[in-house]
Design a protein around this motif. Structure first.
Motif, mmCIF file in Angstrom:
data_model
loop_
_atom_site.group_PDB
_atom_site.id
_atom_site.type_symbol
_atom_site.label_atom_id
_atom_site.label_comp_id
_atom_site.label_asym_id
_atom_site.label_seq_id
_atom_site.Cartn_x
_atom_site.Cartn_y
_atom_site.Cartn_z
ATOM 1 N N MET A 83 13.445 -38.944 9.012
ATOM 2 C CA MET A 83 13.778 -39.524 7.728
ATOM 3 C C MET A 83 12.927 -38.852 6.656
ATOM 4 O O MET A 83 11.749 -38.600 6.850
ATOM 5 N N ILE A 84 13.554 -38.599 5.544
ATOM 6 C CA ILE A 84 12.868 -38.017 4.390
ATOM 7 C C ILE A 84 12.762 -39.104 3.326
ATOM 8 O O ILE A 84 13.725 -39.831 3.070
ATOM 9 N N VAL A 85 11.592 -39.212 2.712
ATOM 10 C CA VAL A 85 11.360 -40.198 1.663
ATOM 11 C C VAL A 85 10.869 -39.478 0.421
ATOM 12 O O VAL A 85 9.978 -38.637 0.489
ATOM 13 N N ASP A 86 11.466 -39.811 -0.710
ATOM 14 C CA ASP A 86 11.062 -39.270 -2.009
ATOM 15 C C ASP A 86 10.544 -40.439 -2.827
ATOM 16 O O ASP A 86 11.302 -41.342 -3.189
ATOM 17 N N ILE A 87 9.231 -40.440 -3.112
ATOM 18 C CA ILE A 87 8.567 -41.605 -3.710
ATOM 19 C C ILE A 87 8.366 -41.415 -5.208
ATOM 20 O O ILE A 87 7.846 -40.401 -5.658
ATOM 21 N N HIS A 88 8.774 -42.442 -5.939
ATOM 22 C CA HIS A 88 8.530 -42.556 -7.377
ATOM 23 C C HIS A 88 8.107 -44.006 -7.605
ATOM 24 O O HIS A 88 8.915 -44.825 -8.029
ATOM 25 N N TYR A 89 6.846 -44.300 -7.272
ATOM 26 C CA TYR A 89 6.338 -45.673 -7.239
ATOM 27 C C TYR A 89 6.772 -46.449 -8.462
ATOM 28 O O TYR A 89 6.605 -45.973 -9.566
ATOM 29 N N PRO A 90 7.335 -47.621 -8.304
ATOM 30 C CA PRO A 90 7.545 -48.446 -7.102
ATOM 31 C C PRO A 90 8.915 -48.254 -6.460
ATOM 32 O O PRO A 90 9.414 -49.138 -5.776
ATOM 33 N N LEU A 91 9.536 -47.117 -6.686
ATOM 34 C CA LEU A 91 10.858 -46.828 -6.129
ATOM 35 C C LEU A 91 10.747 -45.691 -5.122
ATOM 36 O O LEU A 91 9.940 -44.783 -5.303
ATOM 37 N N ALA A 92 11.545 -45.760 -4.081
ATOM 38 C CA ALA A 92 11.595 -44.673 -3.110
ATOM 39 C C ALA A 92 13.048 -44.423 -2.724
ATOM 40 O O ALA A 92 13.832 -45.363 -2.571
ATOM 41 N N TYR A 93 13.397 -43.161 -2.612
ATOM 42 C CA TYR A 93 14.703 -42.753 -2.110
ATOM 43 C C TYR A 93 14.504 -42.286 -0.677
ATOM 44 O O TYR A 93 13.538 -41.581 -0.386
ATOM 45 N N PHE A 94 15.411 -42.655 0.211
ATOM 46 C CA PHE A 94 15.265 -42.253 1.606
ATOM 47 C C PHE A 94 16.571 -41.652 2.110
ATOM 48 O O PHE A 94 17.652 -42.005 1.666
ATOM 49 N N TYR A 95 16.402 -40.715 3.032
ATOM 50 C CA TYR A 95 17.533 -39.970 3.578
ATOM 51 C C TYR A 95 17.366 -39.886 5.091
ATOM 52 O O TYR A 95 16.429 -39.266 5.577
ATOM 53 N N ALA A 96 18.273 -40.519 5.805
ATOM 54 C CA ALA A 96 18.247 -40.489 7.266
ATOM 55 C C ALA A 96 19.474 -39.720 7.757
ATOM 56 O O ALA A 96 20.253 -39.217 6.959
ATOM 57 N N ASP A 97 19.646 -39.652 9.063
ATOM 58 C CA ASP A 97 20.770 -38.893 9.634
ATOM 59 C C ASP A 97 22.127 -39.446 9.221
ATOM 60 O O ASP A 97 23.030 -38.690 8.893
ATOM 61 N N THR A 98 22.272 -40.757 9.245
ATOM 62 C CA THR A 98 23.590 -41.339 8.989
ATOM 63 C C THR A 98 23.653 -42.207 7.736
ATOM 64 O O THR A 98 24.706 -42.758 7.422
ATOM 65 N N TYR A 99 22.550 -42.400 7.050
ATOM 66 C CA TYR A 99 22.562 -43.206 5.835
ATOM 67 C C TYR A 99 21.498 -42.708 4.869
ATOM 68 O O TYR A 99 20.571 -41.992 5.228
ATOM 69 N N GLU A 100 21.657 -43.113 3.615
ATOM 70 C CA GLU A 100 20.668 -42.806 2.580
ATOM 71 C C GLU A 100 20.693 -43.954 1.584
ATOM 72 O O GLU A 100 21.645 -44.736 1.538
ATOM 73 N N GLY A 101 19.629 -44.062 0.811
ATOM 74 C CA GLY A 101 19.594 -45.158 -0.148
ATOM 75 C C GLY A 101 18.298 -45.165 -0.932
ATOM 76 O O GLY A 101 17.585 -44.169 -1.021
ATOM 77 N N GLU A 102 18.014 -46.326 -1.489
ATOM 78 C CA GLU A 102 16.792 -46.475 -2.276
ATOM 79 C C GLU A 102 16.218 -47.864 -2.054
ATOM 80 O O GLU A 102 16.922 -48.786 -1.636
ATOM 81 N N CYS A 103 14.933 -47.981 -2.325
ATOM 82 C CA CYS A 103 14.272 -49.264 -2.167
ATOM 83 C C CYS A 103 13.147 -49.385 -3.193
ATOM 84 O O CYS A 103 12.668 -48.390 -3.736
ATOM 85 N N THR A 104 12.765 -50.621 -3.453
ATOM 86 C CA THR A 104 11.554 -50.877 -4.218
ATOM 87 C C THR A 104 10.517 -51.374 -3.221
ATOM 88 O O THR A 104 10.858 -51.979 -2.192
ATOM 89 N N PHE A 105 9.257 -51.095 -3.527
ATOM 90 C CA PHE A 105 8.203 -51.509 -2.608
ATOM 91 C C PHE A 105 6.946 -51.873 -3.381
ATOM 92 O O PHE A 105 6.761 -51.479 -4.529
ATOM 93 N N GLU A 106 6.102 -52.667 -2.740
ATOM 94 C CA GLU A 106 4.805 -53.050 -3.284
ATOM 95 C C GLU A 106 3.716 -52.500 -2.385
ATOM 96 O O GLU A 106 3.900 -52.373 -1.175
#
Length: 103
Positions: free
Chosen positions: A1-24
């Motif tokens: 999995m690849i993660v591109d971080i722009h705190y507090p947001l992260a974009y992630f890319y896996a084999d079969t899905y991709e998306g974004e999340c917020t984190f603390e």
């Protein structure tokens, strides 16, 4: 999995899905960084149509682990730990100052 971080947001890319999340971020007593996923949305990237991918607990833990690994030796990690340390010192000072006023 690849993660591109722009705190507090992260974009992630896996084999079969991709998306974004917020984190603390938080720091425990041992100055270890803790990552908590707040919101996450993912879509299948192996289909020709856009279809939501339901993230399970394993997916969320994997994303949090990737964020942690990326942040572990980053400037953001060091800055966050220093900020938390400064906050603890300030709180200790304020608590000491307030307790002296009570006497």
């Amino acid at each position: 999995m690849i993660v591109d971080i722009h705190y507090p947001l992260a974009y992630f890319y896996a084999d079969t899905y991709e998306g974004e999340c917020t984190f603390e971020l938080s720091v425990d007593e041992d100055n270890d960084l803790n990552v908590t996923i707040c919101t996450a949305i993912a879509y299948r990237n192996d289909l020709e149509i856009e279809l939501e991918h339901v993230l399970n607990d394993y997916d969320l833990q994997l994303i949090a682990s990737e964020i942690y690994d990326d942040l572990l030796n980053s400037n953001l990690h060091e800055e966050f730990i220093q900020e938390e340390y400064n906050n603890k010192l300030q709180n200790a000072y304020e608590n000491g100052k307030n307790s002296r006023r009570e006497f």
